[in-house]
Scaffold this active site. Sequence first.
Site, mmCIF file in Angstrom:
data_model
loop_
_atom_site.group_PDB
_atom_site.id
_atom_site.type_symbol
_atom_site.label_atom_id
_atom_site.label_comp_id
_atom_site.label_asym_id
_atom_site.label_seq_id
_atom_site.Cartn_x
_atom_site.Cartn_y
_atom_site.Cartn_z
ATOM 1 N N CYS A 168 4.928 -0.281 2.691
ATOM 2 C CA CYS A 168 5.493 -1.609 2.970
ATOM 3 C C CYS A 168 6.837 -1.548 3.700
ATOM 4 C CB CYS A 168 5.613 -2.425 1.679
ATOM 5 S SG CYS A 168 6.600 -1.658 0.376
ATOM 6 N N ASP A 196 0.814 -1.216 0.000
ATOM 7 C CA ASP A 196 0.000 0.000 0.000
ATOM 8 C C ASP A 196 0.849 1.269 0.000
ATOM 9 O OD1 ASP A 196 1.094 -0.147 2.487
ATOM 10 O OD2 ASP A 196 -0.783 -0.182 3.600
ATOM 11 N N HIS A 224 8.682 -4.168 -3.741
ATOM 12 C CA HIS A 224 7.904 -4.363 -2.511
ATOM 13 C C HIS A 224 8.851 -4.848 -1.425
ATOM 14 C CE1 HIS A 224 4.545 -5.305 0.075
ATOM 15 N NE2 HIS A 224 4.945 -6.539 0.188
#
Length: 295
Positions: free
Chosen positions: A164, A161, A282
Amino acid sequence: MDGEDPKEELLQRHKEEKKELQSQITKLKHTVSKGDKKGKKAVQEQISQLEKDLKERHDKELREVEEASLTEPEKVSDKVKDLNLETLEGPQELSQQTQEQKRVSKAQKRRNKKEEAARQRQEEISKQEIENESGARNVEFQKLKEMLKKQGLQIFEIPSDGNCLYNAVAHQVNHRKTITDCKQLRKQAAEYMRENADDFLPFLTAESGDLFTQSDFDKYCCDLEKTTTWGGHLEIKALSHVLNQPIIVMQSNGPVITVGEGCHGDPVTVVYHRHAFGLGEHYNSVELLQEQSDM
């Protein structure tokens, strides 16, 4: 008008995703120090791949929406063709039986068309599943899984989102003595970067390639603190100093990186995924391997 709404909605989402990608590209460029030609080349290759993947997905989605919107014109065309056939075949008043046959034929054509579209869609899904098995994301995940297993660890999933990195660090820190969260870490990192601007400003560049001005830097720190903008190497450096803890970044392709080696606290370990999601990078956290934690 109704047929145009899905396309307009899709185009708007595409526009937002392009802006998100551009923001991510800017972040990527900031991770490379000035004069690091090899690093710049690697980052540029990654940027090109991200842009290519996004364009291909957008083109595919747009084609699907456009194909789905071609229903009304086709119905009108079918009606015109039917009228022409009726005129050529003889009397203008067809028997009830002939009319029923035509209605059945047109309905069957529509059903066949829907079935064919469904079949093609299922083939695409099956093909994608096969590609995912050997795709970059799965290969990367499996490699990281094996690396962590050797250390008695496993991946702890963090939501994607924009927060992370901070949530992954918070997860690690909260297992020890300090209780913190994403919002607090963002604020602390931004304050540290403002107080130590000389350590960060030279490594930040605008999209034009020019070095950040003080105004650019102030906005950068404000975005870091107040928004869900993605965090990278500079933010990891700030966090390591804020927490006085080295931060270990594990990645599948490349060496394990330790940021803040001079810090004296217990190390924090995060996992960097280059191919985790459609737009790329990520961070996840880690935890004890399940078999060990059950003992």
